[in-house]
Design an enzyme around this catalytic site. Structure first.
Site, mmCIF file in Angstrom:
data_model
loop_
_atom_site.group_PDB
_atom_site.id
_atom_site.type_symbol
_atom_site.label_atom_id
_atom_site.label_comp_id
_atom_site.label_asym_id
_atom_site.label_seq_id
_atom_site.Cartn_x
_atom_site.Cartn_y
_atom_site.Cartn_z
ATOM 1 N NE ARG A 1 9.828 6.207 8.797
ATOM 2 C CZ ARG A 1 8.872 6.025 7.879
ATOM 3 N NH1 ARG A 1 8.993 5.054 6.975
ATOM 4 N NH2 ARG A 1 7.811 6.808 7.859
ATOM 5 C CD GLU B 1 10.781 -7.214 5.916
ATOM 6 O OE1 GLU B 1 11.103 -8.296 6.475
ATOM 7 O OE2 GLU B 1 10.284 -6.265 6.526
ATOM 8 C CG ASP C 1 -0.287 -17.082 8.433
ATOM 9 O OD1 ASP C 1 0.788 -17.138 9.057
ATOM 10 O OD2 ASP C 1 -1.401 -17.075 9.006
ATOM 11 N N PRO D 1 0.785 -1.224 0.000
ATOM 12 C CG PRO D 1 -0.145 -1.120 2.118
ATOM 13 C CD PRO D 1 0.507 -2.072 1.167
ATOM 14 C CG ASN D 2 -0.278 4.269 1.328
ATOM 15 O OD1 ASN D 2 -1.255 4.778 0.795
ATOM 16 N ND2 ASN D 2 -0.325 3.707 2.517
ATOM 17 N NE ARG E 1 3.893 6.669 1.677
ATOM 18 C CZ ARG E 1 4.152 5.443 2.091
ATOM 19 N NH1 ARG E 1 4.681 4.555 1.267
ATOM 20 N NH2 ARG E 1 3.879 5.090 3.323
ATOM 21 C CE1 TYR F 1 8.760 5.259 3.191
ATOM 22 C CE2 TYR F 1 7.172 7.043 3.135
ATOM 23 C CZ TYR F 1 7.659 5.900 3.723
ATOM 24 O OH TYR F 1 7.054 5.391 4.841
ATOM 25 C CG ASN G 1 8.452 -1.774 0.466
ATOM 26 O OD1 ASN G 1 7.893 -1.924 1.549
ATOM 27 N ND2 ASN G 1 9.001 -0.623 0.097
ATOM 28 N NE ARG H 1 6.709 4.471 10.030
ATOM 29 C CZ ARG H 1 5.625 4.603 9.243
ATOM 30 N NH1 ARG H 1 5.308 3.659 8.396
ATOM 31 N NH2 ARG H 1 4.873 5.685 9.295
ATOM 32 C CG HIS I 1 5.191 -2.083 10.144
ATOM 33 N ND1 HIS I 1 6.512 -2.464 10.212
ATOM 34 C CD2 HIS I 1 5.134 -1.041 9.268
ATOM 35 C CE1 HIS I 1 7.222 -1.658 9.408
ATOM 36 N NE2 HIS I 1 6.415 -0.799 8.830
ATOM 37 C CB ALA J 1 1.420 0.235 6.359
ATOM 38 C CG HIS K 1 11.193 -1.990 4.682
ATOM 39 N ND1 HIS K 1 9.827 -1.975 4.546
ATOM 40 C CD2 HIS K 1 11.501 -3.151 5.312
ATOM 41 C CE1 HIS K 1 9.324 -3.071 5.073
ATOM 42 N NE2 HIS K 1 10.316 -3.814 5.546
ATOM 43 C CG LEU K 2 11.688 2.856 -0.768
ATOM 44 C CD1 LEU K 2 10.228 3.208 -0.869
ATOM 45 C CD2 LEU K 2 12.463 3.427 -1.932
ATOM 46 C CB SER K 3 12.337 4.617 5.394
ATOM 47 O OG SER K 3 11.316 3.706 5.766
HETATM 48 C C1 DQA Z 1 8.196 1.230 3.931
HETATM 49 C C2 DQA Z 1 8.234 1.433 5.448
HETATM 50 C C3 DQA Z 1 6.866 1.203 6.064
HETATM 51 O O1 DQA Z 1 6.913 1.423 7.469
HETATM 52 C C4 DQA Z 1 5.837 2.146 5.473
HETATM 53 O O2 DQA Z 1 4.552 1.872 5.984
HETATM 54 C C5 DQA Z 1 5.837 2.120 3.987
HETATM 55 C C6 DQA Z 1 7.117 2.070 3.273
HETATM 56 C C7 DQA Z 1 9.539 1.591 3.271
HETATM 57 O O3 DQA Z 1 9.746 1.186 2.132
HETATM 58 O O4 DQA Z 1 10.356 2.301 3.866
HETATM 59 O O5 DQA Z 1 4.803 2.218 3.333
HETATM 60 O O6 DQA Z 1 7.944 -0.140 3.668
#
Ligand code: DQA
Length: 151
Positions: free
Chosen positions: A109, A100, A89, A12-13, A20, A25, A76, A113, A82, A79, A102-104
């Site tokens: 944070r 896995e 599963d 998502p997002n 964003r 990011y 990735n 997270r 978490h 959210a 993550h950008l951040s």
């Molecule tokens: C994220 C980190 C997550 O906590 C956040 O909800 C995201 C992006 C990252 O790529 O840093 O949507 O997965």
């Protein structure tokens, strides 16, 4: 020679990347990241299929469809990382090696997270390098598949 097929999943997002929270990011869009990954895939001689969804169940469906179609998953989960026992599963269920990303750096944070439902079932996690996390993650995953299949 590898020829592995890899599923790249974004949660998502992540479709909003570029606009964003760019201080967290970065300025690249998801299309920019996917294009960069496709270029890397050519060098690594692997095939990629890239999908994004804002819906937990759709991500679960993509993971199920990876059975017999993909040898590895780069994810990735945004959210859902978490919160989602369902995505965890599904990944455990198909038992396909997952990396896995993550950008951040999720550990620098907010506390919520810091926990990932995916981390302990993944081959590994890369967090904090912006778009480069995906490239590093793809390399790690391909390396893992090559060493596993060589055995
Ligand atoms: C994220 C980190 C997550 O906590 C956040 O909800 C995201 C992006 C990252 O790529 O840093 O949507 O997965």
């Amino acid at each position: 020679m590898s020829n592995f097929s890899i599923l790249v999943l974004n949660g998502p997002n992540l479709n909003l990347l570029g606009q964003r929270e760019p201080t967290i990011y970065g300025h690249l869009t998801l299309d920019d990241i996917n294009t960069m990954l496709e270029e890397e895939a050519v060098k690594l001689n692997v095939k990629l299929s890239c999908f994004q969804s804002n819906h937990e169940g759709v991500l679960v469906d993509y993971i199920h469809q990876s059975l017999n179609n993909y040898q590895g998953i780069l994810i990735n989960a945004g959210a859902y990382t978490h919160t989602s026992v369902a995505i965890r599963d599904a990944l455990s269920g198909v038992a396909i090696p997952v990396v896995e990303v993550h950008l951040s750096n999720i550990y620098r944070r907010e506390d919520f997270r810091h926990h990932s439902y995916i981390a302990d079932i993944a081959v590994g996690q890369i967090s904090g390098f912006g778009a480069e996390s995906y490239r590093l993650g793809l390399h790690g995953l391909v390396n893992h598949l090559q060493s596993t299949f060589r055995k």
